[in-house]
Design a protein around this motif. Structure first.
Motif, short mmCIF file in Angstrom:
data_model
loop_
_atom_site.label_atom_id
_atom_site.label_comp_id
_atom_site.label_asym_id
_atom_site.label_seq_id
_atom_site.Cartn_x
_atom_site.Cartn_y
_atom_site.Cartn_z
N ALA A 132 44.51 36.41 39.77
CA ALA A 132 44.56 36.79 38.35
C ALA A 132 43.41 36.17 37.56
CB ALA A 132 45.90 36.37 37.75
N GLN A 179 42.54 32.91 37.32
CA GLN A 179 42.80 31.60 36.73
C GLN A 179 42.25 30.50 37.64
OE1 GLN A 179 46.95 32.86 36.97
NE2 GLN A 179 47.28 31.89 34.97
N THR A 210 40.11 42.29 33.02
CA THR A 210 41.30 41.70 33.63
C THR A 210 41.75 40.45 32.87
OG1 THR A 210 40.76 42.52 35.84
CG2 THR A 210 42.22 40.62 35.73
N HIS A 249 43.46 41.41 29.64
CA HIS A 249 44.82 41.91 29.90
C HIS A 249 45.77 40.77 30.17
CE1 HIS A 249 48.16 43.32 32.41
NE2 HIS A 249 48.07 44.45 31.73
N ASN A 250 45.34 39.80 30.98
CA ASN A 250 46.23 38.71 31.35
C ASN A 250 46.46 37.73 30.20
OD1 ASN A 250 46.82 39.67 33.89
ND2 ASN A 250 45.13 38.59 34.88
N ALA A 285 49.06 39.41 28.31
CA ALA A 285 50.33 39.31 29.02
C ALA A 285 50.97 37.94 28.82
CB ALA A 285 50.11 39.57 30.51
N SER A 290 54.18 39.56 33.06
CA SER A 290 53.56 39.12 34.31
C SER A 290 52.07 39.42 34.30
CB SER A 290 54.21 39.84 35.50
OG SER A 290 55.59 39.52 35.58
N LEU A 291 51.31 38.57 35.00
CA LEU A 291 49.88 38.77 35.11
C LEU A 291 49.55 39.75 36.23
CD1 LEU A 291 48.52 35.12 34.71
CD2 LEU A 291 49.38 36.71 32.99
N LEU A 292 48.41 40.41 36.09
CA LEU A 292 47.96 41.35 37.10
C LEU A 292 46.77 40.79 37.87
CD1 LEU A 292 48.04 44.80 35.25
CD2 LEU A 292 49.70 43.88 36.88
#
Length: 380
Positions: A311, A313, A345, A348-349, A352, A358-360
């Motif tokens: 994700a 991170q 991404t 988006h996260n 989220a 939930s993360l993608l």
């Protein structure tokens, strides 16, 4: 290039902001990952205050300094201002140098004396030139990474051409020789551009364009290492077909650089190439700030780049996201098209996380990269 400007033009101010006391989301570095994270957050109406920090006032399309050098594109397309791109986006932009990052305290210190505590952090610090301890390389070569570099190079080249008119041989030949160390994409694209551009400039001065030399020095046995055989062959043909054919020295190592001279090791012999303009395009290193982060060595790769979760991170700090040249995704190259998809991404996260969803994982789609192999000529 069109995508970032289209995205910026359709920005809207987030409909609601959270309380001022809420720690902001900080985006450090305005490269493709950082800028696209900011743009996507605005489109998503992200409610958490967000600040983008970069040392420069302008976003740099790193694939386009060639057009800046040759005046093929307007400055506003190659290096648009961040305050223009982020106008009415709800994203605050600060031009400043990042002095330190404390992951434990969640604090970023700026050179101006400002400091910020953050709720979430995005690392998009990019890379810097790597000189591999080659003696004199940093002192006596020109980089080619930004529009400022392109301006400096154009000034240097025009000065050399003017001086050459009033100089006798053999001193004249050094003024008319450009040495490019490195045959990756930057080196090859630059060589092809200069091999068309310099004859135009020199002919305008009424001089013999055949005296111009553009020489590429490549340590490896091939150019464009890692690219397809077909692209390598296409590039080799294009280099031969320029207004001044580009000379490529393969299996040749630059072991030292002196003023107006490259010292090379070739076929176990030491040679020297006289050139008044020497450009360094080989290799890059992570931003020095990355090495100061309190992250276990095992969570860096051999080049010091940050390893990430799927994700995007940091492995030890889930509140910190990262992308671009300072990170490693083993199955993907470190290119702008990967970096801006990482930005989407991350945005988006972050949304989220703010909404408790939930993360993608990052999903990266690769397209063929276009190469510029001469004025107004691109190949893929």
């Amino acid at each position: 290039m069109i995508e970032v400007q289209t995205l910026a033009k359709t920005l809207t101010i987030p409909s609601q902001l959270t309380l001022d006391r809420q720690p902001p989301t900080l985006i450090l570095g305005g490269g493709f990952t950082g800028l696209f994270t900011a743009l996507h957050l605005s489109h998503q109406h992200y409610k958490i205050p967000t600040i983008l920090i970069d040392r420069s006032s302008r976003f740099i399309f790193k694939s386009l300094p060639y057009e800046f050098l040759s005046d093929e594109l307007n400055t506003k397309y190659i290096c648009p201002r961040y305050d223009t791109l982020l106008h009415e986006s709800g994203i605050e932009f600060i031009q400043d140098m990042i002095q330190s990052i404390d992951l434990q305290q969640r604090q970023v210190q700026l050179a101006s004396g400002l400091h910020y505590n953050y709720g979430n952090l995005v690392l998009s610090l990019g890379s810097v030139a790597a000189y591999f301890d080659v003696e004199g390389a940093e002192e006596y070569t020109l980089p080619f990474r930004t529009t400022e570099d392109a301006v400096a190079l154009a000034k240097q080249l025009r000065n050399c051409l003017q001086r050459a008119i009033h100089t006798q041989k053999p001193q004249q030949q050094a003024l008319l020789t450009v040495a490019i160390v490195g045959a990756g994409r930057t080196g090859i694209e630059l060589a092809a551009t200069l091999a068309d551009l310099l004859p135009n400039w020199y002919a305008a001065l009424g001089s013999n364009v055949a005296d111009i030399r553009v020489v590429v020095i490549q340590r490896e046995q091939e150019i464009l290492k890692g690219d397809s055989d077909s692209l390598q062959q296409t590039a080799q043909t294009a280099l031969r077909e320029r207004k001044v054919p580009v000379e490529v020295l393969l299996a040749t190592e630059a072991i030292a650089v002196r003023r107006n001279t490259v010292v090379m090791k070739r076929n176990n012999h030491i040679e020297q190439l006289s050139a008044a303009t020497i450009i360094w395009t080989t290799g890059s290193a992570i931003d020095p700030l990355i090495s100061t982060l309190s992250i276990p060595e095992a969570h860096h790769d051999r080049q010091g780049r940050l390893k990430l979760t799927n994700a995007l991170q940091l492995l030890d700090f889930p509140e910190v996201f990262a992308g671009g040249d300072c990170t490693v995704m083993e199955q993907y190259p470190a290119t702008s098209q990967v970096a801006y998809q990482q930005g989407a991404t991350i945005a988006h996260n972050l949304q989220a996380l703010a909404e408790g969803h939930s993360l993608l994982p990052a999903e990266i789609g690769l397209r063929e990269n276009l190469m510029k192999l001469g004025l107004e000529e691109g190949r893929s």
